[in-house]
Design an enzyme around this catalytic site. Structure first.
Site, PDB file in Angstrom:
ATOM      1  N   GLY A 214       0.793  -1.235   0.000  1.00 29.33           N
ATOM      2  CA  GLY A 214       0.000   0.000   0.000  1.00 29.33           C
ATOM      3  C   GLY A 214       0.818   1.274   0.000  1.00 29.33           C
ATOM      4  N   ARG A 489      13.792  -0.227 -10.066  1.00 24.56           N
ATOM      5  CA  ARG A 489      13.469  -1.649  -9.978  1.00 24.56           C
ATOM      6  C   ARG A 489      14.017  -2.446 -11.161  1.00 24.56           C
ATOM      7  NH1 ARG A 489       7.317  -1.751  -7.496  1.00 24.56           N
ATOM      8  NH2 ARG A 489       7.970  -1.177  -5.409  1.00 24.56           N
TER       9      ARG A 489
END
Ligand code: ADP
Length: 658
Positions: A214, A489
């Site tokens: 989240g 990433r």
């Protein structure tokens, strides 16, 4: 939501820990709750399972047990007559009030009513539900019953009321998909006066937002005011500002950030620099300038307002911000449980209270077009029948990406050598690209389809302590660092794929675990069940991990020197926070998994879908991972939840206005 197996439940709990890290005892231990059998259900019950309990085989009495919930152990006691479970009393637990209430209310009642452990878990409170079921199973065993057999006993009722089955309907706005984007769109449309139907093809709401930590990136002067600026962070700003202009829009954005940066430097502030525009520029840079500047700016300029909107709709945020993996800056907000499930629960509650009609097990198959306008969809309902939902004001596509569709991954991939079966996905099984196919069929343009994000932090050992890079060290099987942990990433994933067995470890210490709110109970649970490696000293940790102790000791000691120096290192890491010195030490292992598909339906800043002819397709909106054009080649960690929720909110408001 349907019953999950024990292993799946444990894994799911750990997925939450990874996504944003760790259950947190937020001090919400609830008052003891009791569920008693009605007079009639205390009598022997008929079962459909041969040899099931309920045949006078319990040793009457009260037994206690506990099992791992979302935030730690859930304790309960169960009272048995000779023939039946007669009472369940919930004891101490650290589950979050509001989110877990439905599980405490419904699951014990369903167990008693059905005298079964095969009852459904409660959507939005799966881990709490599973903990109740596991602890009751333990008590059944203690009482001499057969918990395995009770799993197979037919359920009379279930934990959730049977959902209504969708029939042909007419509504203002139809939302397809019940993840973060869909629920946000539905709530927003209903708050703007529209009647709304939301269809979700799975048996549970939440999509990937439910599964993730989240993390929500936004510049937030209040929460960031205590974070110091460092030389390394300044050099990161200067580097992005020095990038050559790639378009007029980029040059304009860069000039705005330059002005803000100059003013910041002139102010003499020593606290973190951040603005909504810097967030936009950094996101654009991290996606190799392939993102659409207008969309990126729409995203970042709406983040803070959307965070406040979520707060007004019952989502709690901690006071602390951090840097979730790949986030590149200290602006990742967290809920008290570090869990997207908190966001989903609040959105679902508000949407339902606002009159949104939600249908689970209802799969949109194709869009209905009338006079060049998207006017509804054909849906297969929970009974397997085809029904039509007409939407007078608009259809909002919010079906997520296609990480769980290997065929589509292989078809579109332009980024990775192999994106097929060899890689797992950590996505919801619903992420099969349906909305992209349905959109394409009505003339929508697709953008950025070849860029697929691999999540480097995909747990192999089964657990995780911290998904934040601030104080973590990544090392390979040789015990050596191999990448700047605060990198993008795609860089992290590519580096990880190059290590022995495509595997790496994230080493952290007790201090970091506490900072991330991982409770002692959760830590010992992970250690006891082999979900993380651990040791009181680095040498002991190395032994548990099976890596050379001298190499790991050297790596950790060099890492600590780098933290103290607070300068970019040989890999280019710029974000340093704490040293790794306070034992015990922990190290889960990881290997990359398919995580986010950056491409999808082309939209504009109003979340309207654009056709291959460059024109808006009337009545057609899209939000979240089903869209493309925002993240370019690489999505910044912690930008996905804001993407889904900001564009969902925009889509809902605009569709309602039509
Ligand atoms: P986002 O983050 O954009 O909200 P998610 O993947 O989290 O995306 O959520 C998308 C949701 O849409 C999932 O719950 C998925 O099961 C649901 N979904 C996907 N395809 C369909 C479909 N054809 N009909 C209804 N729901 C769908």
């Amino acid at each position: 939501m349907k019953r999950r197996g024990r292993a799946a439940a444990i894994l799911m709990t750990m997925t939450l820990i990874l996504g944003g890290c760790g259950g947190k005892d937020d001090g919400t231990t609830a008052a003891v709750e009791t569920t008693k059998a009605a007079e009639t259900t205390a009598a022997p019950v008929e079962t459909t399972a041969e040899g099931a309990a309920g045949q006078g085989i319990y040793k009457p009495g009260t037994y206690t047990a506990s099992a791992q919930g979302n935030n730690g152990p859930v304790e309960l006691s169960v009272t048995f007559s000779e023939e039946a479970i007669t009472e369940i009393v919930i004891g101490e637990h650290g589950e979050t009030a509001g989110i877990s209430d439905a599980a405490f209310e419904k699951v014990p009642a369903a167990i008693i009513e059905s005298q079964s452990l095969g009852v459904d878990t409660v959507s939005g409170a799966t881990y709490t539900s599973q903990a109740i079921l596991d602890a009751v199973a333990d008590c059944v065993t203690q009482a001499g019953g057969d918990a395995e057999a009770l799993l197979a006993v037919a359920v009379q009722g279930g934990a959730e009321a049977e959902g209504a089955v969708l029939e042909d309907a007419e509504v203002d706005v139809l939302v397809i998909g019940g993840g973060g984007a869909g629920l946000s769109a539905a709530l927003s449309a209903s708050q703007n006066g529209a009647s709304v139907i939301l269809v979700e093809k799975l048996s549970a709401l939440g999509g990937n937002t439910f599964r993730c930590g989240g993390a929500f990136n936004t510049c937030d002067p209040e929460r960031q005011k205590e974070i110091p600026m460092t030389e390394a962070l300044s050099s990161a700003v200067e580097k992005v500002l020095a990038h050559e202009d790639v378009s007029e829009e980029h040059a304009k954005l860069k000039a705005e950030v330059q002005e803000q940066w100059d003013a910041y430097k002139a102010s003499g502030s020593t606290m973190l620099f951040d603005t909504l525009e810097w967030h936009a520029l950094q996101s654009l840079d991290a996606g190799d300038y392939e993102g659409d500047v207008e969309l990126v700016r729409t995203l970042t300029s709406n983040t803070l307002d959307t965070l406040d909107w979520l707060s007004h709709n019952g989502v709690a945020w901690t006071d602390q911000v951090s840097t979730v993996v790949g986030a590149l800056w200290n602006r990742s907000h967290q809920t008290p449980n570090n869990s997207g499930a908190d966001i989903i629960a609040a959105l679902e509650k508000n949407a339902t209270e606002n009159g949104v009609k939600i249908y689970l097990d209802s799969k949109a198959e194709e869009l209905v077009v009338e006079d060049g306008r998207v006017a509804g969809a054909l849906v297969t309902n929970a009974d397997g029948e085809k029904v039509t939902v007409k939407a007078a004001k608009g259809v909002i596509m919010a079906t997520g990406g296609f990480s769980a569709n290997v065929e589509m991954r292989v078809k579109y991939n332009e980024q990775w050598e192999d994106i097929g079966e060899s890689l797992q996905t950590n996505n919801s099984p619903g992420a099969t690209g349906d909305g992209i196919v349905m959109g394409e069929a009505v003339g929508a343009d697709l953008v950025g389809m070849g860029w697929i994000q691999l999540m480097p932090l995909n747990s192999v050992s089964g657990g995780g302590i911290s998904g934040y890079v601030n104080s973590s060290l990544y090392c390979n099987k040789e015990g050596e660092r191999f990448v700047a942990e605060d990198q993008r990433r795609d860089v992290l994933a590519a580096a990880a794929l190059g290590q022995t067995d495509k595997l790496f470890y994230v080493v952290c210490d007790q201090k970091e675990a506490e900072l991330r709110g991982v409770t002692p109970e959760t830590l010992s649970y992970m250690v006891d069940n082999g979900l993380v490696y651990s040791g009181d000293t680095i040498a002991e940790l190395a032994e548990d991990m099976g890596v050379p102790a001298d190499a790991l000791e050297k790596t950790v000691s060099e890492f600590n020197e780098l933290v103290k120096a607070d300068k970019p290192d040989e890999f280019g890491r710029t974000t340093w926070e704490n040293t790794i010195e306070t034992g015990p030490f922990y190290a889960p292992s990881f290997s990359p998994a398919v995580h986010h598909t950056m491409g999808g339906l082309k939209i504009n800043g109003n979340a309207e879908v654009i056709g291959t002819d460059g024109e808006v397709i009337p009545g057609f909106y899209a939000a979240g991972e089903v869209t493309g054009g925002i993240h370019g080649t690489n999505r910044v960690g912690g930008n996905a939840v804001p993407d889904a929720l900001c564009f969902g909110k925009i889509a809902g408001a605009n569709a309602a206005k039509e």
